[in-house]
Design a protein around this motif. Structure first.
Motif, PDB file in Angstrom:
ATOM      1  N   LEU A 103       0.874  -1.248  -0.142  1.00  0.00           N
ATOM      2  CA  LEU A 103      -0.032  -0.032   0.025  1.00  0.00           C
ATOM      3  C   LEU A 103       0.764   1.343   0.120  1.00  0.00           C
ATOM      4  N   GLU A 104       2.081   1.195   0.772  1.00  0.00           N
ATOM      5  CA  GLU A 104       2.669   2.463   0.793  1.00  0.00           C
ATOM      6  C   GLU A 104       3.197   2.856  -0.640  1.00  0.00           C
ATOM      7  N   PRO A 105       3.745   1.997  -1.320  1.00  0.00           N
ATOM      8  CA  PRO A 105       4.547   2.652  -2.589  1.00  0.00           C
ATOM      9  C   PRO A 105       3.165   2.946  -3.435  1.00  0.00           C
ATOM     10  N   ALA A 106       2.030   2.283  -3.278  1.00  0.00           N
ATOM     11  CA  ALA A 106       0.901   2.319  -4.228  1.00  0.00           C
ATOM     12  C   ALA A 106       0.383   3.783  -4.210  1.00  0.00           C
ATOM     13  N   LEU A 107       0.473   4.215  -2.865  1.00  0.00           N
ATOM     14  CA  LEU A 107       0.071   5.488  -2.654  1.00  0.00           C
ATOM     15  C   LEU A 107       1.072   6.670  -2.462  1.00  0.00           C
ATOM     16  N   GLY A 108       2.273   6.267  -2.933  1.00  0.00           N
ATOM     17  CA  GLY A 108       3.228   7.468  -2.964  1.00  0.00           C
ATOM     18  C   GLY A 108       3.897   7.678  -1.588  1.00  0.00           C
ATOM     19  N   MET A 109       3.749   6.802  -0.825  1.00  0.00           N
ATOM     20  CA  MET A 109       4.319   7.142   0.892  1.00  0.00           C
ATOM     21  C   MET A 109       5.505   6.543   0.807  1.00  0.00           C
ATOM     22  N   ALA A 110       6.193   7.266   1.920  1.00  0.00           N
ATOM     23  CA  ALA A 110       7.682   7.071   2.275  1.00  0.00           C
ATOM     24  C   ALA A 110       7.377   5.828   2.828  1.00  0.00           C
ATOM     25  N   PRO A 111       8.388   4.675   2.468  1.00  0.00           N
ATOM     26  CA  PRO A 111       8.545   3.503   3.422  1.00  0.00           C
ATOM     27  C   PRO A 111       8.615   3.444   4.772  1.00  0.00           C
ATOM     28  N   GLY A 112       7.713   2.736   5.534  1.00  0.00           N
ATOM     29  CA  GLY A 112       7.742   2.611   6.808  1.00  0.00           C
ATOM     30  C   GLY A 112       6.670   3.767   7.511  1.00  0.00           C
ATOM     31  N   LEU A 114      -6.915   6.208  -1.894  1.00  0.00           N
ATOM     32  CA  LEU A 114      -6.825   6.962  -3.231  1.00  0.00           C
ATOM     33  C   LEU A 114      -5.821   7.837  -3.052  1.00  0.00           C
ATOM     34  N   GLN A 115      -5.090   8.202  -4.260  1.00  0.00           N
ATOM     35  CA  GLN A 115      -3.827   9.155  -4.122  1.00  0.00           C
ATOM     36  C   GLN A 115      -4.000  10.041  -5.342  1.00  0.00           C
ATOM     37  N   PHE A 116      -3.672  11.344  -5.284  1.00  0.00           N
ATOM     38  CA  PHE A 116      -3.653  12.502  -6.237  1.00  0.00           C
ATOM     39  C   PHE A 116      -2.499  13.226  -6.271  1.00  0.00           C
ATOM     40  N   THR A 176       4.759  12.004   3.029  1.00  0.00           N
ATOM     41  CA  THR A 176       5.343  11.958   4.295  1.00  0.00           C
ATOM     42  C   THR A 176       4.850  12.214   5.528  1.00  0.00           C
ATOM     43  N   LEU A 177       3.449  13.096   5.544  1.00  0.00           N
ATOM     44  CA  LEU A 177       3.113  13.526   6.718  1.00  0.00           C
ATOM     45  C   LEU A 177       1.892  12.543   6.930  1.00  0.00           C
ATOM     46  N   PHE A 178       1.713  11.767   7.741  1.00  0.00           N
ATOM     47  CA  PHE A 178       0.716  10.836   8.204  1.00  0.00           C
ATOM     48  C   PHE A 178      -0.257  11.604   9.185  1.00  0.00           C
ATOM     49  N   GLU A 179      -1.349  11.679   9.013  1.00  0.00           N
ATOM     50  CA  GLU A 179      -2.657  11.904   9.852  1.00  0.00           C
ATOM     51  C   GLU A 179      -3.774  10.909  10.045  1.00  0.00           C
TER      52      GLU A 179
END
Length: 211
Positions: free
Chosen positions: A70-79, A91-93, A129-132
């Motif tokens: 899920l992390e790479p699929a939504l463009g998130m930093a690993p971990g 969903l990611q935009f 990078t900012l998770f909320e």
């Protein structure tokens, strides 16, 4: 006459420069989906934790992804996802904002069977990078409103839902009333003064011509 035309053109350009840029357009059908996502319209979608491997029925055509997918699929930093995350969907935009841009939407978080030991979680991720956390599931549906203003530049926004501690229960995040728009910029003090001086100059010229 030429002076009047030049002054009018200057005033027009100053006014145009102080106005807000065109809004950033978005349609949820054009966002990047990961996991179980069903887009109902340009401004609404349903996102769930349903996974076929767990014998669950997804709302869309895909199954929830394990956290490391899920992390790479939504463009998130690993971990970036919390350590209690098992799997999820979202969903990611990604967009380029010409000026300050606000993205907002209404959301509803619900679960098929509440268990206090497995509090599935709705989330947003800003610029990768900012998770909320929006909220954890509760005995009854939880509702809320999200809004965030991005500065001019390159940005991304992701949101979705996570299975926490177990994959046994299906939880759902409903998104509605998505809105994306530019924020009107306030002219700089010098620009405002020049604009007012130009208007005053035009008014004085008009009075002398009448006199």
């Amino acid at each position: 006459m030429h002076k009047h035309l030049l002054l009018a053109a200057l005033l027009a350009s100053l006014w145009a420069g102080s106005a807000a840029a065109a809004p950033v357009s978005a349609n949820l059908a054009q966002w990047t989906s990961a996991g179980d996502v069903s887009v109902g319209s340009a401004t609404s979608a349903r996102i769930t934790t349903a996974a076929v491997d767990s014998g669950e029925q997804p709302a869309g055509t895909a199954s929830a992804l394990l956290f490391y997918e899920l992390e790479p699929a939504l463009g998130m930093a690993p971990g970036l996802l919390p350590a209690d995350t098992i799997e999820g969907s979202g969903l990611q935009f990604g967009f380029s904002a010409p000026t300050s841009t606000t993205i907002s939407f209404a959301w509803t978080l619900s679960t098929a069977l509440f268990d206090a030991d497995y509090l599935d979680r709705a989330f947003v991720v800003i610029d990768g990078t900012l998770f909320e956390s929006l909220a954890d599931v509760a005995l009854t549906a939880v509702n809320g409103q999200f809004s965030y203003t991005f500065g001019a530049g390159e940005h991304s926004l992701a949101f979705g839902i996570l299975d926490v501690n177990s994959t046994d229960l299906v939880s759902t995040l409903d998104i509605s009333d998505l809105r994306i728009g530019s924020v009107a910029e306030v002219p700089e003090p010098g620009t405002s003064a020049l604009l007012l001086a130009g208007i005053a100059g035009l008014a004085g010229t008009a009075r002398r011509r009448r006199g």
